[in-house]
Design an enzyme around this catalytic site. Structure first.
Site, PDB file in Angstrom:
ATOM      1  N   ARG A   1      36.498  17.499  42.252  1.00 43.62           N
ATOM      2  CA  ARG A   1      37.249  18.632  42.122  1.00 43.62           C
ATOM      3  C   ARG A   1      37.338  19.593  40.821  1.00 43.62           C
ATOM      4  O   ARG A   1      37.995  20.454  40.812  1.00 43.62           O
ATOM      5  CB  ARG A   1      38.357  18.559  42.990  1.00 43.62           C
ATOM      6  CG  ARG A   1      38.212  18.200  44.416  1.00 43.62           C
ATOM      7  CD  ARG A   1      39.416  18.579  45.297  1.00 43.62           C
ATOM      8  NE  ARG A   1      39.021  18.238  46.685  1.00 43.62           N
ATOM      9  CZ  ARG A   1      39.589  16.937  47.055  1.00 43.62           C
ATOM     10  NH1 ARG A   1      40.171  16.026  46.140  1.00 43.62           N
ATOM     11  NH2 ARG A   1      39.302  16.775  48.057  1.00 43.62           N
TER      12      ARG A   1
ATOM     13  N   HIS B   1      16.222  41.672  37.395  1.00 42.46           N
ATOM     14  CA  HIS B   1      16.065  40.694  38.483  1.00 42.46           C
ATOM     15  C   HIS B   1      14.786  41.070  39.205  1.00 42.46           C
ATOM     16  O   HIS B   1      14.170  40.174  39.907  1.00 42.46           O
ATOM     17  CB  HIS B   1      17.360  40.578  39.421  1.00 42.46           C
ATOM     18  CG  HIS B   1      18.390  40.034  38.678  1.00 42.46           C
ATOM     19  ND1 HIS B   1      19.632  40.464  38.843  1.00 42.46           N
ATOM     20  CD2 HIS B   1      18.727  38.828  37.904  1.00 42.46           C
ATOM     21  CE1 HIS B   1      20.376  39.543  37.995  1.00 42.46           C
ATOM     22  NE2 HIS B   1      19.813  38.750  37.521  1.00 42.46           N
TER      23      HIS B   1
ATOM     24  N   LYS C   1      32.073  38.640  23.807  1.00 41.87           N
ATOM     25  CA  LYS C   1      31.963  38.343  25.208  1.00 41.87           C
ATOM     26  C   LYS C   1      33.299  37.721  25.591  1.00 41.87           C
ATOM     27  O   LYS C   1      33.847  37.933  26.739  1.00 41.87           O
ATOM     28  CB  LYS C   1      31.039  37.065  25.315  1.00 41.87           C
ATOM     29  CG  LYS C   1      30.885  36.564  26.730  1.00 41.87           C
ATOM     30  CD  LYS C   1      29.559  36.388  27.422  1.00 41.87           C
ATOM     31  CE  LYS C   1      29.861  36.012  28.982  1.00 41.87           C
ATOM     32  NZ  LYS C   1      28.763  35.548  29.385  1.00 41.87           N
TER      33      LYS C   1
ATOM     34  N   ARG D   1      33.751  42.949  33.327  1.00 39.86           N
ATOM     35  CA  ARG D   1      32.763  42.076  33.221  1.00 39.86           C
ATOM     36  C   ARG D   1      31.503  42.491  33.730  1.00 39.86           C
ATOM     37  O   ARG D   1      30.575  42.287  33.260  1.00 39.86           O
ATOM     38  CB  ARG D   1      33.420  40.807  33.924  1.00 39.86           C
ATOM     39  CG  ARG D   1      32.234  39.491  33.395  1.00 39.86           C
ATOM     40  CD  ARG D   1      32.780  38.169  33.353  1.00 39.86           C
ATOM     41  NE  ARG D   1      31.753  37.110  33.146  1.00 39.86           N
ATOM     42  CZ  ARG D   1      32.192  35.912  33.131  1.00 39.86           C
ATOM     43  NH1 ARG D   1      33.285  35.206  33.373  1.00 39.86           N
ATOM     44  NH2 ARG D   1      31.335  35.015  32.781  1.00 39.86           N
TER      45      ARG D   1
ATOM     46  N   HIS E   1      13.881  35.440  31.233  1.00 36.13           N
ATOM     47  CA  HIS E   1      14.891  36.349  31.857  1.00 36.13           C
ATOM     48  C   HIS E   1      15.491  37.618  30.690  1.00 36.13           C
ATOM     49  O   HIS E   1      15.474  38.816  30.979  1.00 36.13           O
ATOM     50  CB  HIS E   1      16.358  35.657  32.095  1.00 36.13           C
ATOM     51  CG  HIS E   1      17.581  36.571  32.506  1.00 36.13           C
ATOM     52  ND1 HIS E   1      17.397  37.477  33.931  1.00 36.13           N
ATOM     53  CD2 HIS E   1      18.555  36.552  31.972  1.00 36.13           C
ATOM     54  CE1 HIS E   1      18.369  37.871  33.629  1.00 36.13           C
ATOM     55  NE2 HIS E   1      19.297  37.701  32.860  1.00 36.13           N
TER      56      HIS E   1
ATOM     57  N   HIS F   1      20.297  44.286  34.127  1.00 38.11           N
ATOM     58  CA  HIS F   1      20.085  43.090  35.077  1.00 38.11           C
ATOM     59  C   HIS F   1      19.538  43.589  36.586  1.00 38.11           C
ATOM     60  O   HIS F   1      18.898  42.733  37.072  1.00 38.11           O
ATOM     61  CB  HIS F   1      21.182  42.509  35.441  1.00 38.11           C
ATOM     62  CG  HIS F   1      21.292  41.502  33.931  1.00 38.11           C
ATOM     63  ND1 HIS F   1      21.624  42.003  32.740  1.00 38.11           N
ATOM     64  CD2 HIS F   1      21.559  40.178  33.990  1.00 38.11           C
ATOM     65  CE1 HIS F   1      21.627  41.051  31.789  1.00 38.11           C
ATOM     66  NE2 HIS F   1      21.641  39.803  32.707  1.00 38.11           N
TER      67      HIS F   1
ATOM     68  N   ASN G   1      26.271  43.440  33.283  1.00 37.09           N
ATOM     69  CA  ASN G   1      24.986  43.142  33.997  1.00 37.09           C
ATOM     70  C   ASN G   1      24.020  44.232  33.638  1.00 37.09           C
ATOM     71  O   ASN G   1      23.142  44.545  34.416  1.00 37.09           O
ATOM     72  CB  ASN G   1      25.273  43.281  35.305  1.00 37.09           C
ATOM     73  CG  ASN G   1      26.057  41.999  35.846  1.00 37.09           C
ATOM     74  OD1 ASN G   1      25.930  41.174  35.466  1.00 37.09           O
ATOM     75  ND2 ASN G   1      27.023  42.289  36.862  1.00 37.09           N
TER      76      ASN G   1
ATOM     77  N   LYS H   1      30.896  31.158  33.806  1.00 33.33           N
ATOM     78  CA  LYS H   1      30.055  31.261  34.902  1.00 33.33           C
ATOM     79  C   LYS H   1      29.088  30.020  34.781  1.00 33.33           C
ATOM     80  O   LYS H   1      28.519  29.554  34.009  1.00 33.33           O
ATOM     81  CB  LYS H   1      29.133  32.306  34.988  1.00 33.33           C
ATOM     82  CG  LYS H   1      29.885  33.598  35.491  1.00 33.33           C
ATOM     83  CD  LYS H   1      28.982  34.785  35.461  1.00 33.33           C
ATOM     84  CE  LYS H   1      29.528  36.035  35.808  1.00 33.33           C
ATOM     85  NZ  LYS H   1      28.920  37.204  36.012  1.00 33.33           N
TER      86      LYS H   1
ATOM     87  N   GLU I   1      19.496  40.048  24.933  1.00 31.96           N
ATOM     88  CA  GLU I   1      20.951  40.028  25.783  1.00 31.96           C
ATOM     89  C   GLU I   1      21.869  40.397  24.489  1.00 31.96           C
ATOM     90  O   GLU I   1      22.958  40.852  24.738  1.00 31.96           O
ATOM     91  CB  GLU I   1      21.129  38.600  26.167  1.00 31.96           C
ATOM     92  CG  GLU I   1      20.505  38.263  27.275  1.00 31.96           C
ATOM     93  CD  GLU I   1      20.895  38.423  28.487  1.00 31.96           C
ATOM     94  OE1 GLU I   1      21.889  39.359  28.654  1.00 31.96           O
ATOM     95  OE2 GLU I   1      20.252  38.061  29.637  1.00 31.96           O
TER      96      GLU I   1
ATOM     97  N   GLU J   1      34.909  38.486  37.341  1.00 37.56           N
ATOM     98  CA  GLU J   1      34.256  39.746  37.628  1.00 37.56           C
ATOM     99  C   GLU J   1      34.806  40.576  38.901  1.00 37.56           C
ATOM    100  O   GLU J   1      33.979  40.576  39.873  1.00 37.56           O
ATOM    101  CB  GLU J   1      32.883  39.257  37.515  1.00 37.56           C
ATOM    102  CG  GLU J   1      31.953  40.464  37.505  1.00 37.56           C
ATOM    103  CD  GLU J   1      30.319  40.341  37.437  1.00 37.56           C
ATOM    104  OE1 GLU J   1      29.965  39.321  36.541  1.00 37.56           O
ATOM    105  OE2 GLU J   1      29.643  40.780  38.119  1.00 37.56           O
TER     106      GLU J   1
END
Ligand code: NAD
Ligand code: GLY
Length: 395
Positions: free
Chosen positions: A127, A275, A244, A264, A288, A271, A268, A149, A191, A254
């Site tokens: 956990r 994507h 960041k 946050r 990416h 993005h 993106n 993340k 980025e 987010e």
């Protein structure tokens, strides 16, 4: 040892963690693990891949052992296709075999793929146990390793299963970038440009200045110059991490209800289209970050066409993306397929795509796709993807 830089990530109601940045930071992994982990930590399991481990693994293992840990290591496959539940299950079995207890920890040594996978496995093992990020790609150093993340991909899409699980520390050795392939650097620079574009003109300018100096070939000609450049690189990475960290501190998870310019979600930027470009090319054509390079231009073209962003700002962004490096071509892709993929963006809210647009360099605005006429999106796509960023066109 050359000067180390430190950036703190502040978390509401919990202990902060530190990001350590320097050319020789790898030699500090053991010390940092000792300081940031539980005093009861005895075992550390290193997760990496063969390519990165061959370059940097032995030193990291030695350093962790010198700090008194019992160290084991396990290598996952290299590449995005290995960032899945099967690999995570194997990582978890390795943690069990290594007899990791709740006070022990995982060290992720590699790019964003290793960091996301190892972080996810650490988040669910018993956990949740501690983990350290030791990122070795530019993208992971300025973005993926900071902010907690973690995720794996499924057949249905990227990063669909994951957890927020903050590392106990991040150790960034800028020297590891010397072995990184050019395309990976380009992806990372895209980025980096993104972070400046959405939130900080000074950061955007600092990134641009660094890239201009790279392009003019001034880099690394003599020893003194090379050492100054290394210092500038560490400073820039520290500035990127600091940006960041601030965003993460203010909106760690987010929050989907937030649409303000410091949420946050602004990270993106680029993005939505990125994507879609990755999906229509079945993740085979673009790194990416390269797709984000085009995606930022599409979003900026939309912003300009909606009267939100000045043409000069759009041009600054375009010029900066060009400095990041050559991008694979995108002008041969099926526009309707891209539009379909955009419409099914997983970051939609209430069934509607949320675009991150720009008011100016350094300030983002989140806009619902409902407010953007389809003809504007089509025109922006055409303008941005037909741009002169490809191999052939830039000669
Ligand atoms: P990557 O981890 O696949 O690394 C790129 C390639 O470079 C790999 O082949 C790797 O083995 C190699 N490599 C790594 N370090 C090297 C070095 N120093 N020298 C030589 N080769 C080296 O790619 P990436 O761009 O680092 O990460 C992409 C992943 O990060 C994606 O899965 C993406 O979803 C994830 N990501 C996560 C976050 C987050 O917040 N968690 C943010 C952005 C991206
Ligand atoms: N890379 C986007 C984020 O961390 O939120």
């Amino acid at each position: 040892m050359k000067q180390m830089r430190q950036v703190s990530v502040r978390l509401a109601g919990r202990e902060n963690y530190e990001i350590e940045i320097g050319a020789n930071a790898l030699a500090r992994v053991g010390d940092t693990a000792r300081r940031s982990l539980s005093p009861h930590a005895r075992r550390v399991a290193v997760v990496s891949n063969a390519r990165v481990f061959k370059l940097y693994g032995a030193g990291v293992l030695r350093d962790l052992r010198a700090a008194g840990f019992a160290v084991s290591h396990w290598l996952m496959g290299d590449g995005e296709r290995h960032k899945n539940l099967r690999t995570a299950e194997r990582a978890l079995a390795f943690f069990s075999e290594s007899k990791l207890e709740r006070t022990d920890a995982v060290v992720a040594l590699g790019g964003g793929v290793v960091g996301d996978l190892a972080g996810f496995a650490a988040a669910v093992y018993l956990r949740g146990i501690g983990f350290l990020q030791v990122p070795t790609t530019l993208l992971a150093q300025i973005d993926a390793s900071v902010g907690g993340k973690t995720a794996v991909n499924t057949r249905e899409g990227k990063n669909l299963i994951g957890a927020f699980h903050q590392p106990r520390a991040v150790v960034i050795s800028t020297a590891t970038l010397a072995t990184l392939p050019t395309r990976e650097l380009t992806a990372g620079w895209c980025e980096a440009i993104k972070q400046g574009a959405v939130g900080s003109r000074p950061l955007f300018e600092q990134t641009r200045r660094f890239l201009v100096a790279e392009q003019t070939g001034e880099a690394a000609r003599e020893l003194e110059r090379a050492s100054r450049r290394a210092d500038e690189l560490a400073e820039l990475i520290a500035a990127q991490c600091s940006f960041k960290a601030k965003i993460v501190s203010a909106d760690e998870r987010e929050d989907v209800s937030r649409t303000d310019a410091r949420s946050r979600r602004i990270l993106n930027f680029g993005h939505t289209t990125a994507h879609a470009l990755e999906a229509v090319t079945r993740y085979r054509r673009f790194r990416h970050g390269e797709a984000v390079g085009y995606g930022m231009l599409v979003a900026a073209e939309i912003s300009n066409r909606l009267g939100m962003l000045a043409a000069s700002e759009l041009e600054s962004l375009r010029a900066c993306v060009q400095l990041a490096g050559r991008l694979p071509r995108a002008d041969d892709l099926d526009e309707r397929a891209i539009l379909r993929a955009i419409a099914s963006d997983k970051k939609s809210v209430g069934g509607h795509v949320r675009w991150v647009l720009l008011e100016r360099i350094g300030r983002a605005r989140i806009v619902s796709g409902q407010e953007i006429p389809p003809r504007v999106v089509r025109a922006a796509l055409r303008a941005a993807l037909a741009g002169s960023l490809t191999d052939e066109k830039r000669g």
